[in-house]
Write a protein that holds these residues in place. Structure first.
Motif, PDB file in Angstrom:
ATOM      1  N   ALA A  85      13.468  14.571  22.984  1.00  0.00           N
ATOM      2  CA  ALA A  85      12.014  14.530  22.833  1.00  0.00           C
ATOM      3  C   ALA A  85      11.568  13.687  21.658  1.00  0.00           C
ATOM      4  N   GLU A  86      12.507  13.296  20.792  1.00  0.00           N
ATOM      5  CA  GLU A  86      12.180  12.442  19.654  1.00  0.00           C
ATOM      6  C   GLU A  86      12.483  10.971  19.934  1.00  0.00           C
ATOM      7  N   ASP A  94       7.905  25.848  28.099  1.00  0.00           N
ATOM      8  CA  ASP A  94       7.979  26.600  26.842  1.00  0.00           C
ATOM      9  C   ASP A  94       8.707  27.924  27.034  1.00  0.00           C
ATOM     10  N   PRO A 141      13.270  18.812  24.081  1.00  0.00           N
ATOM     11  CA  PRO A 141      13.183  19.061  22.638  1.00  0.00           C
ATOM     12  C   PRO A 141      14.384  19.786  22.035  1.00  0.00           C
ATOM     13  N   ARG A 158      12.520  20.223  18.785  1.00  0.00           N
ATOM     14  CA  ARG A 158      12.114  19.131  17.906  1.00  0.00           C
ATOM     15  C   ARG A 158      11.592  17.983  18.741  1.00  0.00           C
ATOM     16  N   GLY A 159      10.419  17.473  18.390  1.00  0.00           N
ATOM     17  CA  GLY A 159       9.865  16.314  19.072  1.00  0.00           C
ATOM     18  C   GLY A 159       8.786  16.672  20.069  1.00  0.00           C
ATOM     19  N   ASP A 160       7.905  15.717  20.303  1.00  0.00           N
ATOM     20  CA  ASP A 160       6.762  15.926  21.189  1.00  0.00           C
ATOM     21  C   ASP A 160       6.855  15.139  22.491  1.00  0.00           C
ATOM     22  N   GLY A 161       7.886  14.340  22.657  1.00  0.00           N
ATOM     23  CA  GLY A 161       8.006  13.525  23.861  1.00  0.00           C
ATOM     24  C   GLY A 161       8.753  14.242  24.969  1.00  0.00           C
TER      25      GLY A 161
END
Length: 242
Positions: free
Chosen positions: A211-212, A106, A199, A190-193
């Protein structure tokens, strides 16, 4: 019933990388149970290896050599990261510690996005880069190995300045391969994967971030997937040798 013995160690403490590696190997090597015989460095009792090289290939080879020697197992390692065009290829080998603390995804992403805040969309090109290496423990320095057909030697990758094994006084045969995934950087995740910078990179030709993507779709195009697929014949040869 006797415990299943590990046969292959991935030189990382990153669980996300282990998951990806197991899925990339699943069904590819007859007789190899990826869920029990492919482990990470933590499960093998091997420490993290300091990434002191100046290229992705140097770092991947260093990790594979060190973990192979420490565990007596065939070791596979990768060094990968994000190369941003307007930053001259940075974060590059410093991707995992761009914010100053290793592995803080992050913080790394937030810092990079802040640094690129004023960059127009037309100039936000970037690419994921991976060098993946395999090393066999306990062999003669400089000895080559590999599949019956293909490159003659599995030593160093001269393209980015990695010296031949003999120059390091090694006791492991080895090989390294590369992969790249070009794309464009978003302005917000964008995205959680996935993990890392997934992302914020949209691969060329797509409209979703890494990540999507579903894991199988990501592995099919990713820099890491490319490098490990190229490395697969050498992994098989290494397991046969060891």
């Amino acid at each position: 019933m006797a415990a299943v013995k590990p046969r292959l160690v991935l030189a990382t403490h990153n669980k996300g990388k282990l998951r990806e590696f197991r899925e990339l190997l699943r069904g590819q090597i007859p007789g190899l149970d990826v869920d029990t015989q492919v482990i990470d460095a933590a499960a093998a009792g091997a420490p993290d290896v300091a990434e002191t090289g100046v290229t992705f290939a140097e770092n991947s080879l260093l990790k594979a050599r060190t973990v192979a020697a420490a565990t007596g197992l065939v070791a596979v390692a990768d060094d990968s990261g994000l190369a941003v065009d307007v930053l001259g290829g940075a974060p590059g080998i410093f991707s995992a510690r761009w914010s100053g603390r290793h592995g803080d995804d992050d913080a790394n992403t937030a810092l990079l996005l802040a640094q690129l805040a004023d960059i127009d969309d037309a100039h936000r090109a970037a690419r994921f880069v991976c060098a993946a290496a395999v090393a066999v423990p306990g062999t003669v320095s400089g000895t080559a190995f590999g599949p019956a057909a293909g490159p003659a030697s599995g030593t160093a990758a001269g393209a980015d300045g990695v010296a031949a094994p003999a120059a390091f006084g090694l006791r492991a045969a080895e090989h390294v391969e590369h992969g790249e995934l070009p794309g464009v950087l978003l302005r917000a995740p964008r995205g959680d994967g996935g993990f890392g910078y997934d992302p914020i990179l949209v691969p060329d030709g797509l409209c979703v971030s890494c990540a999507e993507l579903a894991p199988d779709d990501k592995n099919a195009i990713s820099h890491r997937g490319q490098a490990f697929r190229k490395l697969l014949p050498y992994i098989i040869a290494a397991l046969e040798r060891n």
